[in-house]
Design an enzyme around this catalytic site. Structure first.
Site, PDB file in Angstrom:
ATOM      1  N   SER A 149       0.923  -0.526   0.028  1.00 18.75           N
ATOM      2  CA  SER A 149      -0.051  -0.056  -0.187  1.00 18.75           C
ATOM      3  C   SER A 149       0.774   1.291   0.218  1.00 18.75           C
ATOM      4  O   SER A 149       1.873   1.213  -0.016  1.00 18.75           O
ATOM      5  CB  SER A 149      -1.104   0.245   1.333  1.00 18.75           C
ATOM      6  OG  SER A 149      -0.215   0.765   2.705  1.00 18.75           O
ATOM      7  N   ASP A 150       0.660   2.566  -0.646  1.00 16.10           N
ATOM      8  CA  ASP A 150       0.839   3.773   0.083  1.00 16.10           C
ATOM      9  C   ASP A 150       0.650   4.119   1.403  1.00 16.10           C
ATOM     10  O   ASP A 150      -0.243   3.121   2.055  1.00 16.10           O
ATOM     11  CB  ASP A 150       0.492   4.877  -1.152  1.00 16.10           C
ATOM     12  CG  ASP A 150       2.047   5.740  -1.367  1.00 16.10           C
ATOM     13  OD1 ASP A 150       2.986   5.601   0.169  1.00 16.10           O
ATOM     14  OD2 ASP A 150       1.800   6.604  -1.979  1.00 16.10           O
ATOM     15  N   HIS A 151       2.179   5.335   1.644  1.00 20.74           N
ATOM     16  CA  HIS A 151       1.595   6.093   3.376  1.00 20.74           C
ATOM     17  C   HIS A 151      -0.019   5.846   3.658  1.00 20.74           C
ATOM     18  O   HIS A 151      -0.630   7.014   3.284  1.00 20.74           O
ATOM     19  CB  HIS A 151       2.861   6.427   2.869  1.00 20.74           C
ATOM     20  CG  HIS A 151       3.328   6.620   4.042  1.00 20.74           C
ATOM     21  ND1 HIS A 151       5.015   7.059   4.040  1.00 20.74           N
ATOM     22  CD2 HIS A 151       2.721   7.226   5.690  1.00 20.74           C
ATOM     23  CE1 HIS A 151       5.363   7.067   5.958  1.00 20.74           C
ATOM     24  NE2 HIS A 151       3.501   7.254   6.198  1.00 20.74           N
ATOM     25  N   ALA A 188      -2.278   4.241   3.539  1.00 19.57           N
ATOM     26  CA  ALA A 188      -3.631   4.164   2.024  1.00 19.57           C
ATOM     27  C   ALA A 188      -4.561   3.406   2.977  1.00 19.57           C
ATOM     28  O   ALA A 188      -5.620   3.396   2.362  1.00 19.57           O
ATOM     29  CB  ALA A 188      -3.125   3.598   0.816  1.00 19.57           C
TER      30      ALA A 188
END
Ligand code: NOJ
Length: 780
Positions: free
Chosen positions: A298-300, A302
Site C-alpha cells: 500500500s502507499d503510506h 492508504a
C-alpha cells in the site's frame, strides 16, 4: 494455522537455528535448498520453501510479515528492534545506514523465533547518494541506456547502504502539469513512459534482484495516479476503461513484464473504488490478466484512508477490504496489526487470504536473496563506511554525463549559445546557487552541499578565462503563504530561505551587475518543493518576481540566456519570445551545475527532447499531443467559429511533445515506405535521411508516429511508436529506418480487445511531434 500453533513439528524446531544453517541442512532435499547468490531460483524451489515456512508460522508472525514500518516518532529505533525480535515486522523503509540497519537485521535473524530476515526499502527514484536528474529530465534524454545506467548506478549505491528494494520506477502518465508529481514521472506518452519503465527495471534489478548489487523494483503508483482530477494531489480518477488501457496502464504493465518484483498501490480511487480496496485492479487485472507474481504494497497510510474515502466504516473494515483486495504489505502500518487478529478470529478473513499475502512477502524476500543471506547487501560490519556521506561514495562522472543528456534547448536566437569562455558573464537568479533545489524532489540521500550549483559549474568551466559576476536578483517566489507552506512540508528544517531585501533593491543590483557583462545567464524557475508530492499549483506561470527580474534584465539589452529549473511544464510564453537562448534543465542533480555549464559552453551539444507538451497557459491544460480525433478540430491557418479552440489565445502547445533543438542544424528528408500495401503478419519499413547541416557534431532523436485516420472507434491523432537517437558529425547524413508491423498498428477497440484493423495508416517521421513528414500505406 492450528498446525503451527500446536505440537511442534520438526520443521518448527528448525526455527531456532540460523537461516544459513537451515540452507545447509536442507541440501539433502534439493527442493528446499536456497541457492546462495546463484542466479534465479526455480519457482518450484521457492514455492516449497515458502509453503514450508508458512506452515510453521503463528497467526501473529503471519500478520507481522504484512507490516512495513518506518522509523519515526511513533516507532523509534529501540522499539522497532523489539518489534522485529517479536516477529512483528516484515521490513522497514527510510532507514539507510548500515550501522542502524544491522542491529535490526540481527534482531530478526538471531532473536525472532523463525528468524525470517527483514528487508529494507527506500525511495531510490533518481539516485541514492548521487542524485541524477529528475525522471521528467531522464525521459527527455529519449535514451534508454541513460535511464538504465542511472538505475544501475543508483542500485549499486543503495546496495552499499543495505537497501534491498526501491519504490520505483514511478510511471504515472502525466497530463496535467498542475500536479506536483509530474516531476517524478516520465511524461505524457504511453510508449515513451513504457520504455522508461522497462529501462529502469533493468537497471535496478539487473539480471535478477537476488544479487548483492541489485535491488528489487516496486513500480508505482498502481494505478492512474497521474490522472487525479484537476491535478490536485490524492484526488479521484474517473476514467473510461478504454482510456485506461490505451494510455495509462501500459507503463505499469511494461515494468511488470520487465520483471518488477513489487507494485505500490496508488492513493487515488478509480471510478469510485480506491485502488487500495480495488479487487478488480489488484486481482482481476494485475494478477489474473497480467500474471503478476510479486508483492503489493500500500502507499503510506492508504489503508486507513479508506475510511476517509468513505468506503470503510472504520479501520477494521479498511483492513478487511485491503486484505481481500490483495494489499500484501501495509506501509507504515496502522491497522493490520490492530485489526487482523480480530478479523481472523471472527472468520471474516480466512487464513488462506492471509497466507496468500504472506506468501508474496516471503516470496519477495526469497527473490531478493535474503533467505540465502540476510546480510547480502549490508555486507560485513568491518566494511561499514566510516563516513556515509563521503564524497568518495558518489558517482560524479556518470551523474554529469547523464545530466547533460537531459537538458533541452528550447530557443537559440542568433546562435547565442554556445557561449565563449571569455569576457564578463553575469549569472543572475535565485536558483543560480542553490544546491538544494538542483537536486529536485525525492532526492534520496542526496546532499545539497555536495551538489554542484550552476554558479560552481560555471566557475569550474571558465577556469579564470572569463570573469563571472553574480547577483541573486529576486526570490523564487514572494508569496509568504507559499513559502510557509513549502517550509511546512519539509520535516527537518525550512527549505526556503528568503532574501529579506525588497524586490526593487534586488532587481536594481541585478541590473547593475548585468550592465557590466557581455552576456547574462538567468537561472529561474521553481523551488524544488513546488514540484513535489502535495504541491499542486493553480498557476504554471513563471512566479511574478522572477518574471519582473527577467524583464529588467532584458531591458539592459544584453544577450539573455534563460536557464530554467523546474519540475513541470511552465507557461513560459514571455521567455520564449524574449530570451535569446532558453534551456530547460529540469532539476539536474548532484552534477547539475557542471552538466549545464557543459551545455552552455558547447562542451556538450544538447540533444534532449520534451517528454511532455508545454501549454501556453494553465487554461489550455490538457495539451497532450496524442488526443483523440474529434468532429470539429481546429485547423491551423483556418481560424473560424465552431471548431474546437480557445478563442483568446493561439492554439496548440507552446512547445510540442518531442521538441528540442541542437547547436547544429538537422534536417530530416525523403520519407520513403518500402511498400504502400502491407499484408497482415508482414512488416514494412519507413526510412528518412537525417543530415547534420550545422558545424557541430551532435545527436538528434528521429521520432516515428503513426496515425490511424479511420477505425471502428476514434483514434488518437497520432501516437509515438518508435524513436532513434542518432549522432552525426557536421555534414554527415544517415538513413534512419523503422520497421512497422502489427505491433505498431494494434489498439484497444470498443470491446476492450486488442485488435488490428485494415485500412489506411499515416506514417509520420519527425524531429518533434508537430513537424513531420507523412506517407501512407494500406493494411490489407
Ligand atoms: C508516499 C509516496 O506517495 C510514495 O511515492 C512513496 O514511495 C512513499 N510515500 C514512501 O516514501
Amino acid at each position: 494455522m492450528e498446525e503451527s500453533r500446536n505440537g511442534l513439528s520438526r520443521r518448527q524446531a528448525l526455527g531456532a537455528i540460523s537461516w544459513a544453517a537451515l540452507a545447509v541442512g536442507m541440501t539433502a532435499n534439493p527442493a528446499l535448498a536456497t541457492p546462495k547468490r546463484a542466479g534465479k531460483p526455480s519457482d518450484a524451489a521457492k514455492k516449497a520453501f515458502v509453503d514450508d515456512l508458512i506452515k510453521r508460522m503463528t497467526v501473529d508472525e503471519k500478520i507481522g510479515q504484512l507490516r512495513l514500518i518506518s522509523i519515526g516518532p511513533e516507532m523509534p529505533h529501540a522499539k522497532l528492534m523489539d518489534e522485529v525480535a517479536a516477529g512483528r515486522i516484515a521490513g522497514s523503509f527510510n532507514t539507510v545506514i548500515r550501522r542502524d540497519n544491522r542491529p535490526l537485521q540481527e534482531a530478526a535473524v538471531k532473536r525472532s523465533r523463525l528468524k525470517i530476515p527483514l528487508f529494507f526499502a527506500y525511495d531510490v527514484v533518481h539516485g541514492h547518494r548521487t542524485t541524477f536528474p529528475i525522471p521528467l529530465g531522464l525521459a527527455s534524454s529519449f535514451d534508454m541506456a541513460v535511464i538504465e545506467r542511472m538505475a544501475r548506478v543508483s542500485a549499486v549505491e543503495a546496495c552499499n547502504d543495505g537497501v534491498d528494494m526501491t519504490f520505483a520506477p514511478m510511471v504515472d502518465i502525466g497530463h496535467d502539469p498542475r500536479w506536483g508529481r509530474t516531476s517524478e514521472g516520465f511524461g505524457e506518452d504511453p510508449y515513451l513512459v513504457s520504455e522508461c519503465a522497462r529501462a529502469s527495471v533493468r537497471g535496478f534489478q539487473g539480471t535478477s534482484p537476488d544479487k548483492p548489487d541489485t535491488i528489487m523494483a516496486a513500480v508505482k503508483h498502481f494505478a492512474l495516479y497521474g490522472a487525479v482530477e484537476g491535478g490536485r494531489d490524492y484526488n479521484t480518477v474517473d476514467m473510461s476503461p478504454l482510456r485506461m488501457r490505451q494510455t495509462y496502464l501500459p507503463p505499469y504493465k511494461a515494468a511488470i513484464d520487465a520483471g518488477a518484483g513489487g507494485v505500490m498501490v496508488a492513493l487515488n480511487s478509480i471510478n469510485g473504488v480506491p485502488a487500495t480496496s480495488n479487487t478488480w485492479l489488484l486481482q482481476d487485472l494485475l494478477r489474473k490478466e497480467w500474471g503478476f507474481k510479486g508483492v503489493t504494497v500500500s502507499d503510506h497510510g492508504a489503508i486507513t484512508e479508506l475510511t476517509r474515502h468513505g468506503v470503510a466504516r472504520d479501520n477494521r473494515e479498511a483492513a478487511k477490504l485491503s486484505i481481500k483486495a490483495g494489499i500484501d504489505l501495509s506501509m507504515a502500518d496502522q491497522v493490520y496489526l490492530a485489526e487482523l487478529p480480530g478479523l481472523i478470529a471472527s472468520g471474516e478473513i480466512k487464513m488462506a487470504e492471509i497466507d496468500a499475502c504472506v506468501r508474496e512477502v516471503l516470496g519477495a524476500k526469497y527473490d531478493m536473496g535474503l533467505f540465502a543471506d540476510p546480510f547480502l547487501r549490508m555486507g560485513k560490519p568491518e566494511d561499514d563506511p566510516v563516513d556515509v556521506k563521503a564524497d568518495s561514495r558518489l558517482n560524479r562522472q556518470p551523474a554529469r554525463e547523464i545530466a547533460r543528456e537531459t537538458i533541452v534547448l528550447l530557443e537559440n536566437r542568433n546562435q547565442t549559445l554556445p557561449l565563449k569562455k571569455q569576457g564578463t558573464i553575469a549569472l543572475i537568479g535565485p536558483l543560480a546557487d542553490s544546491g538544494l533545489d538542483i537536486l529536485g524532489s525525492w532526492s534520496a540521500q542526496g546532499v545539497p552541499e555536495q551538489a554542484v550549483t550552476l554558479r560552481a559549474g560555471l566557475e569550474a568551466a571558465i577556469e579564470g578565462k572569463a570573469r563571472l559576476v553574480t547577483a541573486r536578483g529576486s526570490n523564487v517566489i514572494d508569496d509568504q503563504k507559499v513559502v510557509e507552506y513549502l517550509n511546512f512540508l519539509n520535516w527537518d528544517k525550512p527549505e526556503v530561505v528568503q532574501d529579506p531585501r525588497s524586490i526593487e533593491a534586488m532587481i536594481e543590483e541585478a541590473v547593475s551587475v548585468a550592465s557590466q557583462a557581455d552576456v547574462v545567464i538567468a537561472a529561474v524557475g521553481e523551488l524544488r518543493g513546488m514540484s513535489h508530492e502535495s504541491s499542486s499549483r493553480v498557476s504554471i506561470d513563471m512566479p511574478g518576481s522572477q518574471r519582473r527580474l527577467l524583464q529588467a534584465l532584458k531591458a539592459t539589452g544584453k544577450p539573455l540566456v534563460v536557464v530554467l529549473m523546474n519540475g513541470r511544464p511552465l507557461a513560459i510564453g514571455w521567455e520564449k519570445d524574449n530570451a535569446d537562448a532558453l534551456l530547460e534543465t529540469w532539476y539536474t542533480g548532484t552534477e547539475g551545475g557542471n552538466a549545464i555549464a557543459d551545455v552552455l559552453f558547447g562542451d556538450h551539444n544538447p540533444s534532449a527532447k520534451l517528454p511532455i507538451s508545454f501549454p501556453r497557459s494553465v487554461g489550455q491544460i490538457p495539451t497532450y499531443y496524442n488526443a483523440l480525433r474529434i468532429g470539429r478540430p481546429y485547423t491551423e491557418g483556418k481560424p473560424g467559429n465552431y471548431t474546437s479552440q480557445y478563442f483568446e489565445e493561439a492554439q496548440g502547445p507552446l512547445y510540442p511533445f518531442g521538441f528540442g533543438l541542437s547547436y547544429s542544424r538537422f534536417t530530416l528528408k525523403d520519407l520513403k515506405l518500402s511498400a504502400t500495401r502491407l499484408k497482415r503478419g508482414q512488416k514494412l519499413s519507413a526510412e528518412a535521411t537525417l543530415t547534420n547541416e550545422g558545424s557541430y557534431e551532435g545527436a538528434n532523436v528521429v521520432q516515428l508516429y503513426i496515425a490511424d485516420p479511420y477505425a471502428s472507434i476514434a483514434r488518437p491523432v497520432k501516437e509515438l511508436k518508435g524513436f532513434q537517437k542518432v549522432t552525426l558529425k557536421p555534414g554527415e547524413s544517415r538513413v534512419v529506418r523503422f520497421e512497422i508491423g502489427e505491433d505498431e498498428l494494434k489498439f484497444i477497440n470498443g470491446e476492450l480487445k486488442e485488435v488490428v484493423e485494415n485500412g489506411r495508416f499515416d506514417v509520420q517521421l519527425g524531429l518533434d511531434s508537430h513537424d513531420v513528414l507523412v506517407q501512407s500505406f494500406e493494411l490489407v
